[in-house]
Design a protein around this motif. Structure first.
Motif, PDB file in Angstrom:
ATOM      1  N   ILE A  87       0.833  -1.205   0.000  1.00 32.30           N
ATOM      2  CA  ILE A  87       0.000   0.000   0.000  1.00 32.30           C
ATOM      3  C   ILE A  87       0.868   1.255   0.000  1.00 32.30           C
ATOM      4  O   ILE A  87       0.609   2.215  -0.737  1.00 32.30           O
ATOM      5  N   ARG A 114       2.281   1.764  -3.460  1.00 33.31           N
ATOM      6  CA  ARG A 114       1.292   2.232  -4.427  1.00 33.31           C
ATOM      7  C   ARG A 114       0.915   3.688  -4.188  1.00 33.31           C
ATOM      8  O   ARG A 114       0.639   4.437  -5.135  1.00 33.31           O
ATOM      9  N   ARG A 173     -10.497   1.930  -0.841  1.00 26.53           N
ATOM     10  CA  ARG A 173      -9.684   1.652  -2.034  1.00 26.53           C
ATOM     11  C   ARG A 173      -8.809   0.427  -1.835  1.00 26.53           C
ATOM     12  O   ARG A 173      -8.626  -0.385  -2.763  1.00 26.53           O
ATOM     13  N   HIS A 174      -8.280   0.257  -0.659  1.00 31.08           N
ATOM     14  CA  HIS A 174      -7.339  -0.841  -0.432  1.00 31.08           C
ATOM     15  C   HIS A 174      -7.998  -2.079   0.179  1.00 31.08           C
ATOM     16  O   HIS A 174      -7.288  -3.021   0.536  1.00 31.08           O
ATOM     17  N   THR A 175      -9.305  -2.068   0.292  1.00 37.96           N
ATOM     18  CA  THR A 175     -10.006  -3.268   0.767  1.00 37.96           C
ATOM     19  C   THR A 175     -11.047  -3.701  -0.267  1.00 37.96           C
ATOM     20  O   THR A 175     -10.799  -4.580  -1.086  1.00 37.96           O
ATOM     21  N   THR A 180     -12.282  -2.234  -2.989  1.00 36.89           N
ATOM     22  CA  THR A 180     -11.935  -2.051  -4.401  1.00 36.89           C
ATOM     23  C   THR A 180     -11.009  -3.164  -4.882  1.00 36.89           C
ATOM     24  O   THR A 180     -11.175  -3.695  -5.991  1.00 36.89           O
ATOM     25  N   GLU A 181     -10.014  -3.527  -4.068  1.00 41.10           N
ATOM     26  CA  GLU A 181      -9.108  -4.612  -4.427  1.00 41.10           C
ATOM     27  C   GLU A 181      -9.868  -5.937  -4.538  1.00 41.10           C
ATOM     28  O   GLU A 181      -9.593  -6.748  -5.424  1.00 41.10           O
ATOM     29  N   GLU A 182     -10.809  -6.132  -3.658  1.00 41.65           N
ATOM     30  CA  GLU A 182     -11.587  -7.366  -3.679  1.00 41.65           C
ATOM     31  C   GLU A 182     -12.500  -7.421  -4.893  1.00 41.65           C
ATOM     32  O   GLU A 182     -12.637  -8.463  -5.556  1.00 41.65           O
ATOM     33  N   ARG A 195      -8.157  -8.824  -7.233  1.00 40.24           N
ATOM     34  CA  ARG A 195      -6.773  -8.923  -6.781  1.00 40.24           C
ATOM     35  C   ARG A 195      -6.675  -9.491  -5.366  1.00 40.24           C
ATOM     36  O   ARG A 195      -5.684 -10.128  -5.017  1.00 40.24           O
ATOM     37  N   ARG A 196      -7.689  -9.268  -4.566  1.00 42.36           N
ATOM     38  CA  ARG A 196      -7.671  -9.817  -3.203  1.00 42.36           C
ATOM     39  C   ARG A 196      -7.707 -11.342  -3.234  1.00 42.36           C
ATOM     40  O   ARG A 196      -6.998 -12.010  -2.468  1.00 42.36           O
ATOM     41  N   ASP A 204      -5.693  -7.815   4.747  1.00 42.21           N
ATOM     42  CA  ASP A 204      -5.924  -6.635   3.904  1.00 42.21           C
ATOM     43  C   ASP A 204      -6.589  -5.519   4.707  1.00 42.21           C
ATOM     44  O   ASP A 204      -6.224  -4.342   4.582  1.00 42.21           O
TER      45      ASP A 204
END
Length: 536
Positions: A14, A17, A100-102, A104-106, A110-111, A124
């Motif tokens: 994170i 990025r 965004r980092h939970t 959205t990634e899922e 990507r998760r 995550d």
């Protein structure tokens, strides 16, 4: 392997990025109040000036609603009060970062890919909360250190920084819960932003009547109200920090429990099954865009109607306050109002604020096309006879016409409330509504610049779009009050809109803004036609 296995690796990912975006936001939000110190010292050089400012703001429902109470008459206390909207910005930054980092990634898949490695179920969420919480802490440290270095009391500076940090922590945790409730990132963001908006409205209701307001107890129900209860530079009450700290612990525990009891890719709240066959309206891109945007639009319309009723109701008390305290008109003028009567100055100020808020909807609606693209839902649509420009136009209808509808509702609600209060409905309703609609060229320019970023630099779409709005908002809301240089104020498109109904409406600024809207929009559409999907 535990539920937190791999948290450190995800946290480093994170940070990598967001290695550019996060430090910029942290420094910007932490250093922003420091710019107010010198301006406040210039505006209010004597104790009498500061006492007069404290008296006028303490009597003004508008100041109290927008900025919160003032706990002392020092320069530091003035800066703390006039920074009352910054905790909202910190909370929004933290909430969007966690989503965004939970979720959205899922949602992007990507998760699940990372989950196939040695990665715990809650890693995550933990990584997103740790990094975001660290950024909020950095904002508070930068602010506290900067205020202390400028000669402000150390204890108050720490409390001031703690106010921002705690706001970020609470709404990062709120976003962590929201990310577990919905299976879509857009819905998770909507839940978090709705919670933030509700907290701000409750804080406004608690503070709008001053210390004698019978609703002041409501601030204990708002995470934003908890920060003002710390009383930075006004006899700090450190024990209040325990309230948001307990809230953060409970919310994080709830988010951890929920993430352990749901499937990857799913949300706690099950999606409603759709009909077996699509409605005829979904045969074209406009119908699909309506389905994607309509719920958000309804929420914005309701919010602007409520905001208009509040601002229209407050307008009736402005003239009475000035009768006892003429200095209030000068302060309204410093906020960026016109030069007419005090009520017109008030409307010139709040209509500009309404335009800035409406620009948030415009950015959100414009960025919807980018989220559809990255989620790979745009590609099946564009594989049909629908071209890219036509597809983009279906979303821009809501970014442009939807914003016009939102502004119209806000202006109508404000004018209707004020007109009924004054008994001059026929005179006040059209002029106040026209003042609201006059903000549209500036709002549309923010949307057009966002579209240009989507088309030309898609990887920076979200950061660029919201960054443009943040700069415009800060300059519009704070620049005039603290006598920023005119060239800097001119960066915001809202600076060029006449402060109606207190000033004359000249055609030139509207024409120039419209030309810039067309140029930025054309550049964005041209870039979208030429580049690769999702890759940029």
């Amino acid at each position: 392997m535990t539920a937190l296995t791999g948290t450190g690796g995800l946290a480093r990912l994170i940070l990598r990025r967001d290695r550019f975006l996060m430090p910029v936001w942290a420094l910007f939000l932490g250093l922003l109040p420091l710019n107010f110190v010198a301006a406040s010292e210039e505006l209010y050089p004597t104790a009498a000036d500061r006492l007069n400012y404290a008296r006028t703001t303490g009597e003004s429902p508008t100041f109290l609603a927008l900025y919160g109470p003032m706990h002392d008459t020092s320069i530091a206390a003035i800066v703390a009060q006039r920074s009352g909207f910054i905790p909202v910005m910190v909370a929004l930054f933290c909430a969007l970062t966690v989503v965004r980092h939970t979720r959205t990634e899922e949602e992007a898949g990507r998760r699940e890919l990372l989950g196939a490695t040695v990665l715990g179920r809650g890693a995550d969420l933990a990584a997103a909360l740790l990094v975001t919480g660290g950024a909020a802490l950095a904002i508070g440290i930068v602010l506290a250190g900067g205020m202390t270095a400028m000669g402000m009391p150390a204890a108050g500076s720490v409390a001031f920084g703690l106010q921002l940090t705690l706001a970020g922590w609470v709404f990062a945790a709120v976003a962590g819960v929201a990310a577990q409730l919905s299976e879509g990132a857009g819905a998770a963001r909507g839940i978090a932003i709705t919670a933030l908006g509700g907290a701000f409205v409750v804080r406004m209701a608690a503070d709008v009547g001053g210390a004698g307001n019978g609703l002041s107890w409501l601030s204990w129900l708002s995470p934003l109200g908890w920060g003002t209860r710390l009383q930075a530079y006004g006899g700090e009450r450190w024990w209040v920090a325990a309230v948001p700290a307990v809230a953060v612990v409970l919310l994080v525990a709830a988010a951890a429990y929920l993430t352990a009891h749901r499937d990857v890719g799913a949300g706690i709240l099950p999606p409603r099954p759709g009909p077996a066959e699509a409605a005829p309206s979904l045969r074209g891109p406009i119908g699909l865009a309506w389905r994607l945007h309509s719920r958000g639009l309804y929420g914005w319309l309701a919010g602007f109607a409520a905001l208009g009723v509040v601002w229209g109701g407050v307008a009736g008390t402005v003239r009475d306050m000035v009768a006892d305290n003429p200095d209030l008109e000068e302060i309204f003028a410093r906020l960026g109002g016109g030069t007419g009567g005090i009520v017109d100055v008030y409307f010139g100020t709040v209509m500009g604020m309404m335009g800035v808020i409406a620009a948030g909807y415009a950015v959100s609606a414009t960025l919807k096309m980018r989220s559809e693209e990255t989620a790979q839902r745009a590609e099946p649509v564009l594989a049909t006879a629908v071209g890219r420009v036509r597809w983009a136009a279906s979303h821009l209808v809501f970014a442009l016409l939807g914003t016009a509808l939102v502004q119209a509702v806000g202006g109508l609600a404000t004018g209707l409330t004020h007109g009924l209060n004054t008994g001059d409905l026929g005179g006040q309703l059209p002029r106040v509504t026209a003042a609201a609609l006059a903000q549209l060229p500036a709002v549309w320019l923010v949307a057009a610049v966002t579209l240009a970023i989507v088309g030309l630099a898609p990887r920076f779409s979200a950061a660029g779009g919201w960054g443009v709005l943040a700069v415009a908002a800060v300059l519009t809301l704070f620049g005039g009050a603290f006598q920023a240089d005119q060239w800097l104020l001119d960066v915001s498109p809202f600076t060029h809109i006449p402060k109606l109904p207190g000033q004359d409406a000249e055609l030139a600024p509207f024409a120039w803004l419209t030309a810039l809207v067309l140029a930025a929009g054309a550049a964005g559409l041209a870039g979208l036609r030429r580049r690769d999907l999702t890759l940029g």
